[in-house]
Design a protein around this motif. Structure first.
Motif, PDB file in Angstrom:
ATOM      1  N   ALA A   9       0.686  -1.384   0.104  1.00 15.60           N
ATOM      2  CA  ALA A   9      -0.208  -0.239   0.220  1.00 15.60           C
ATOM      3  C   ALA A   9       0.900   1.465   0.625  1.00 15.60           C
ATOM      4  O   ALA A   9       0.518   2.532  -0.729  1.00 15.60           O
ATOM      5  N   LEU A  10       1.759   1.131   0.852  1.00 11.70           N
ATOM      6  CA  LEU A  10       3.060   1.867   0.964  1.00 11.70           C
ATOM      7  C   LEU A  10       3.176   2.338  -0.498  1.00 11.70           C
ATOM      8  O   LEU A  10       3.406   3.596  -1.139  1.00 11.70           O
ATOM      9  N   PHE A  11       3.924   1.892  -1.443  1.00 14.72           N
ATOM     10  CA  PHE A  11       4.511   1.472  -2.352  1.00 14.72           C
ATOM     11  C   PHE A  11       3.667   2.500  -3.302  1.00 14.72           C
ATOM     12  O   PHE A  11       4.018   3.324  -4.723  1.00 14.72           O
ATOM     13  N   ASP A  12       1.896   1.897  -3.082  1.00 16.75           N
ATOM     14  CA  ASP A  12       1.400   2.579  -4.180  1.00 16.75           C
ATOM     15  C   ASP A  12       1.409   3.671  -3.813  1.00 16.75           C
ATOM     16  O   ASP A  12       0.713   5.101  -5.177  1.00 16.75           O
ATOM     17  N   ASP A  13       0.797   3.768  -2.967  1.00 21.78           N
ATOM     18  CA  ASP A  13       1.383   5.690  -2.500  1.00 21.78           C
ATOM     19  C   ASP A  13       1.821   6.290  -2.861  1.00 21.78           C
ATOM     20  O   ASP A  13       1.456   7.409  -3.604  1.00 21.78           O
ATOM     21  N   ALA A  14       3.148   6.000  -2.677  1.00 21.54           N
ATOM     22  CA  ALA A  14       4.347   6.126  -3.357  1.00 21.54           C
ATOM     23  C   ALA A  14       4.466   6.799  -5.338  1.00 21.54           C
ATOM     24  O   ALA A  14       4.858   7.437  -6.107  1.00 21.54           O
ATOM     25  N   ARG A  15       4.328   5.782  -6.029  1.00 22.39           N
ATOM     26  CA  ARG A  15       3.766   5.410  -6.914  1.00 22.39           C
ATOM     27  C   ARG A  15       2.352   6.544  -7.625  1.00 22.39           C
ATOM     28  O   ARG A  15       2.846   7.447  -8.982  1.00 22.39           O
ATOM     29  N   MET A  16       1.712   6.682  -6.968  1.00 18.77           N
ATOM     30  CA  MET A  16       0.303   7.838  -7.114  1.00 18.77           C
ATOM     31  C   MET A  16       0.860   8.617  -7.309  1.00 18.77           C
ATOM     32  O   MET A  16       0.312   9.981  -7.802  1.00 18.77           O
ATOM     33  N   THR A  17       1.224   9.148  -5.933  1.00 19.13           N
ATOM     34  CA  THR A  17       2.323  10.203  -5.450  1.00 19.13           C
ATOM     35  C   THR A  17       3.044  11.256  -6.590  1.00 19.13           C
ATOM     36  O   THR A  17       3.175  12.350  -6.501  1.00 19.13           O
ATOM     37  N   ALA A  18       4.688  10.471  -7.015  1.00 12.54           N
ATOM     38  CA  ALA A  18       5.197  10.641  -7.187  1.00 12.54           C
ATOM     39  C   ALA A  18       4.928  11.262  -9.113  1.00 12.54           C
ATOM     40  O   ALA A  18       3.689  10.718  -9.793  1.00 12.54           O
ATOM     41  N   LEU A  19       6.003  11.604 -10.229  1.00 14.48           N
ATOM     42  CA  LEU A  19       5.466  12.716 -11.098  1.00 14.48           C
ATOM     43  C   LEU A  19       5.607  10.707 -12.044  1.00 14.48           C
ATOM     44  O   LEU A  19       6.281   9.552 -11.811  1.00 14.48           O
ATOM     45  N   PRO A  20       4.614  11.033 -13.412  1.00 13.15           N
ATOM     46  CA  PRO A  20       4.853   9.394 -14.355  1.00 13.15           C
ATOM     47  C   PRO A  20       5.963   9.415 -14.514  1.00 13.15           C
ATOM     48  O   PRO A  20       6.519  10.411 -15.041  1.00 13.15           O
ATOM     49  N   PRO A  21       5.987   8.335 -14.826  1.00 14.76           N
ATOM     50  CA  PRO A  21       7.241   8.114 -15.739  1.00 14.76           C
ATOM     51  C   PRO A  21       8.175   8.794 -17.061  1.00 14.76           C
ATOM     52  O   PRO A  21       9.411   9.118 -16.864  1.00 14.76           O
TER      53      PRO A  21
END
Length: 290
Positions: A262-274
């Motif tokens: 869940a933390l990683f999903d939050d991180a990738r959603m919060t981060a800039l797209p690739p």
């Protein structure tokens, strides 16, 4: 039986699965010992991951515990085979003099997992480091005293990268905080080359890199870095690795692993797209060159 030392992490995970199955069946360690005609101590050592489990013993325990579901049987059998692999069969054995048991566990698990998701707040992930960047990190760690030790440890880090580019490469997804790009590890020239390497690696179809910029403010991943290792069609075998100056910490229980997913999903959603992340990396690369 040969004196085979199982992988510490996978051996513990297998033992934990067997313990839960035994308890679900309502059996004591004494009853389990009767199944194998062994001591209670051996059952405890199996469940703690301290001794390997032979296939006949595993089958006998599963039958006694009422484990008949085909998927579960396959999962436990696969885990046992992986846990009992001799460390000397891996390329890393020749570097034993500079590798801790915990780091060997990490390399062995990398060699058999199908995917890695990592969140980093300070460093480029080891699987993406250039030789010069990796050397600067190794020297700064002060864990190695001689130039030869440093050289060999850097060789190990580069050899690990075969998992990204060799046969059957793993799926690799990294979320880096923006600070990772600005930390001048080794100096501007080394950092510029390292970021250019990131841009090149991100072109591989199995590699995804995202950057979590400063502008995002507070977020759920601020507490520290971690690595999620996953296995094909066997989510229950997933592992989490966190690193500390005193050694690695493995998390294997499903509730803990689920929290990190869940933390990683939050991180990738919060981060800039690739695509936007790579554009930011390009801009910071130019800054290091000026």
């Amino acid at each position: 039986m040969p004196n085979v030392k199982p992988s510490t992490v996978l051996g513990r995970q297998l033992g934990d699965e067997l313990r839960r199955s035994r308890e679900a069946a309502g059996l004591t360690t004494t009853a389990a010992a009767d199944v194998l005609d062994c001591t209670k101590g051996k059952i405890s050592r199996i469940e703690n991951g301290h001794v390997p489990v032979r296939t006949p013993d595993l089958i006998a325990l599963m039958q006694a515990y009422g484990v008949t579901d085909a998927e579960t049987v396959e999962r436990l059998t696969s885990l046992a085979l992986r846990a009992n692999r001799r460390r000397r069969e891996g390329w890393w054995h020749e570097y034993a003099s500079v590798l801790s048991d915990a780091y060997r566990d990490q390399i062995e698990t990398e060699s058999i997992c199908a995917g890695i998701r990592t969140y980093q707040v300070q460093l480029i992930p080891g699987l993406l480091q250039t030789p010069e960047y990796g050397r600067a990190v190794t020297v700064a760690s002060r864990a190695w005293r001689t130039a030869e030790e440093i050289d060999r440890f850097v060789e190990v880090r580069l050899a690990r990268q075969e998992r990204l580019t060799g046969e059957n490469p793993i799926e690799f997804w990294a979320v880096l905080t923006e600070g990772v790009l600005h930390q001048q590890v080794g100096g501007p020239a080394i950092m510029a080359a390292q970021l250019e390497h990131l841009l090149a690696m991100a072109q591989q179809p199995n590699i995804t890199i995202q950057v979590l910029p400063f502008s995002r403010g507070a977020h759920s991943g601020m507490f520290g870095p971690y690595v999620l290792m996953s296995f094909p069609q066997l989510a229950s075998l997933d592992l989490v690795l966190t690193e500390a100056p005193t050694g690695n910490i493995w998390m294997e229980r499903e509730p803990e692993v689920a929290q990190y997913r869940a933390l990683f999903d939050d991180a990738r959603m919060t981060a800039l797209p690739p695509a936007e992340s790579l554009a930011l990396i390009q801009r910071v690369t130019k800054e290091h060159k000026t």
